[in-house]
Design a protein around this motif. Sequence first.
Motif, PDB file in Angstrom:
ATOM      1  N   GLU A 166       6.078  13.614  15.957  1.00 36.57           N
ATOM      2  CA  GLU A 166       5.189  13.677  17.181  1.00 36.57           C
ATOM      3  C   GLU A 166       3.791  13.058  16.953  1.00 36.57           C
ATOM      4  O   GLU A 166       3.191  12.876  18.056  1.00 36.57           O
ATOM      5  CB  GLU A 166       5.116  15.506  17.558  1.00 36.57           C
ATOM      6  CG  GLU A 166       6.495  15.941  17.918  1.00 36.57           C
ATOM      7  CD  GLU A 166       6.339  17.524  18.028  1.00 36.57           C
ATOM      8  OE1 GLU A 166       7.164  18.105  18.752  1.00 36.57           O
ATOM      9  OE2 GLU A 166       5.565  18.240  17.206  1.00 36.57           O
ATOM     10  N   LYS A 167       3.433  13.373  15.909  1.00 37.14           N
ATOM     11  CA  LYS A 167       1.803  12.862  15.690  1.00 37.14           C
ATOM     12  C   LYS A 167       1.681  11.285  15.900  1.00 37.14           C
ATOM     13  O   LYS A 167       0.871  10.827  16.328  1.00 37.14           O
ATOM     14  CB  LYS A 167       1.368  13.600  14.226  1.00 37.14           C
ATOM     15  CG  LYS A 167      -0.318  13.300  13.977  1.00 37.14           C
ATOM     16  CD  LYS A 167      -0.937  14.315  15.102  1.00 37.14           C
ATOM     17  CE  LYS A 167      -2.444  14.025  14.882  1.00 37.14           C
ATOM     18  NZ  LYS A 167      -3.125  14.920  15.946  1.00 37.14           N
ATOM     19  N   LEU A 168       2.552  10.877  14.926  1.00 37.63           N
ATOM     20  CA  LEU A 168       2.610   9.332  15.336  1.00 37.63           C
ATOM     21  C   LEU A 168       2.961   8.790  16.376  1.00 37.63           C
ATOM     22  O   LEU A 168       2.316   7.742  16.653  1.00 37.63           O
ATOM     23  CB  LEU A 168       3.764   8.915  13.922  1.00 37.63           C
ATOM     24  CG  LEU A 168       3.406   9.054  12.805  1.00 37.63           C
ATOM     25  CD1 LEU A 168       4.507   8.778  11.723  1.00 37.63           C
ATOM     26  CD2 LEU A 168       2.120   8.259  12.084  1.00 37.63           C
ATOM     27  N   ASN A 169       3.897   9.540  17.234  1.00 33.45           N
ATOM     28  CA  ASN A 169       4.173   9.176  18.624  1.00 33.45           C
ATOM     29  C   ASN A 169       2.911   9.156  19.469  1.00 33.45           C
ATOM     30  O   ASN A 169       2.607   8.486  20.226  1.00 33.45           O
ATOM     31  CB  ASN A 169       5.203   9.938  19.113  1.00 33.45           C
ATOM     32  CG  ASN A 169       6.593   9.611  18.636  1.00 33.45           C
ATOM     33  OD1 ASN A 169       6.850   8.826  17.753  1.00 33.45           O
ATOM     34  ND2 ASN A 169       7.405  10.722  18.791  1.00 33.45           N
ATOM     35  N   GLU A 170       2.072  10.206  19.112  1.00 34.68           N
ATOM     36  CA  GLU A 170       0.952  10.338  19.935  1.00 34.68           C
ATOM     37  C   GLU A 170      -0.147   9.354  19.513  1.00 34.68           C
ATOM     38  O   GLU A 170      -1.000   8.695  20.272  1.00 34.68           O
ATOM     39  CB  GLU A 170       0.295  11.600  19.641  1.00 34.68           C
ATOM     40  CG  GLU A 170      -1.214  12.240  20.077  1.00 34.68           C
ATOM     41  CD  GLU A 170      -1.531  13.134  19.592  1.00 34.68           C
ATOM     42  OE1 GLU A 170      -2.960  13.271  19.555  1.00 34.68           O
ATOM     43  OE2 GLU A 170      -0.943  14.010  19.134  1.00 34.68           O
ATOM     44  N   LEU A 171      -0.366   8.948  18.184  1.00 31.41           N
ATOM     45  CA  LEU A 171      -1.375   8.233  17.787  1.00 31.41           C
ATOM     46  C   LEU A 171      -1.302   6.631  17.974  1.00 31.41           C
ATOM     47  O   LEU A 171      -2.273   5.903  17.885  1.00 31.41           O
ATOM     48  CB  LEU A 171      -1.710   8.318  16.061  1.00 31.41           C
ATOM     49  CG  LEU A 171      -2.355   9.692  15.864  1.00 31.41           C
ATOM     50  CD1 LEU A 171      -2.368   9.810  14.284  1.00 31.41           C
ATOM     51  CD2 LEU A 171      -3.632   9.746  16.229  1.00 31.41           C
ATOM     52  N   THR A 172      -0.004   6.368  17.869  1.00 29.40           N
ATOM     53  CA  THR A 172       0.393   4.515  17.814  1.00 29.40           C
ATOM     54  C   THR A 172       0.075   4.153  19.153  1.00 29.40           C
ATOM     55  O   THR A 172       0.059   4.992  20.170  1.00 29.40           O
ATOM     56  CB  THR A 172       1.674   4.633  17.417  1.00 29.40           C
ATOM     57  OG1 THR A 172       2.620   5.279  18.113  1.00 29.40           O
ATOM     58  CG2 THR A 172       1.819   4.640  15.975  1.00 29.40           C
TER      59      THR A 172
END
Length: 443
Positions: free
Chosen positions: A110-116
Amino acid sequence: MKDLTYRLPQKRSVQGPLPGPASQALAERRDNAVARALTPGLPAYIVDADGGVLVDADGNSFIDFASGIAVTTVGASNEKVAAAVQESVQHFTHTCFMVSPYESYVAVCEKLNELTPGSFAKKTVLLNSGAEAVENAVKIARAYTKKHSVVVFDNGYHGRTNLTLAMTAKNKPYKEGFGPLAGNVHRIPTSYPLRDGLSGKEAADRAITKIEQEIGANNLACVVIEPIQGEGGFIEPAEGFLPALVEWCQSNNVVFVADEIQAGLARTGDWFACDHEGIVPDLITTAKGIAGGMPLSAVTGRAEIIDAVQPGGLGGTYGGNPVACAAALAALDQMAELNLNGRAREIEDIIREELSPLLDTGRVAEIRGRGGMIALEFVEPSGQPDAALTAAIAARCKEQGVLILTCGMNGNVIRLLPPLVISEELLRDGLRVLVDAFHAVQA
């Protein structure tokens, strides 16, 4: 730069000739037990690390300009990361997400989906290493496009597995003796402004023409590129090169893969090096700094591309290990809480301030890179690469208690990758040692 709190004294201290007796004893054990291919660059064995320092078995304290090759972005013993690991490991060390899942894996995705980059729906798969992430990105692109060929670029580095060795440009020490390597990998000229003198558009036109003439878009699954090349020499492409490649890929059903394993996650002063020109990859690979030193990597990208792979088609026993996931969540929080993007930009300003006088010597062709990912390319008076000078500077820095790395196809580039939590005083001390080393080996 704002001072941070450190567990160890942030100072350089070398007690005597290196290696000391304790490290010498460990080196003898290594010679008898460890594969010859593993040859450490620092002749000292580390027993403690914090902030911007590494402490060896003999009590020497080194300034760390390597960060474990861009891994310890938040420090090698970040308090929040260490606490997250300790909390996680008390509950379970492993279950394998494919067998019995757990929340921390989902949270990292979830965090990587948000940051990328990109506002579209995304999904992520977690893996162990950078090479594994790149290899899985290729698998995903092939599954999505139903095509097979892969384009990579001059000077690129993508890993040490069979496929990623084929994708990596440099022969020695990486590929020598290990063939035959995977096929359907095609190397294309990149943008290297210092050497080719081309604008971004000119370099992109050259690359695209070669792709169309020699490979063909109908055969090409993906284009894989480091937005700033790492092992190849911290080469920053001319403005406009990457956007032109992205546009061509989008027009030709080719997946654009950004290998952000070294440049991503605050290292260049943005969350991702792609953010500099606002390009949006279809897939992006991350590793190195993602988990504060714990082994973890990821492929993140467009949901429809990721989900082109059948159920069970991606994974691995240790991919997304729960302890590594806990470390990653803490490390990503620390990057935001400590504003390491801003701190990386401050580090760049200090590096350029301290090292820019070397440009007047005629032996430094260029200082390049962004944030905490800066390189110096050393040349002979004729302008040809000077690997001997580079090696001599690196060796003298180590003798004086500063660990630096070299890189580049010709071995004539010094790369600076300090932990982004390094103190200003320590950073400046290490840079001045580098400058003094340059003048000393020139004398």
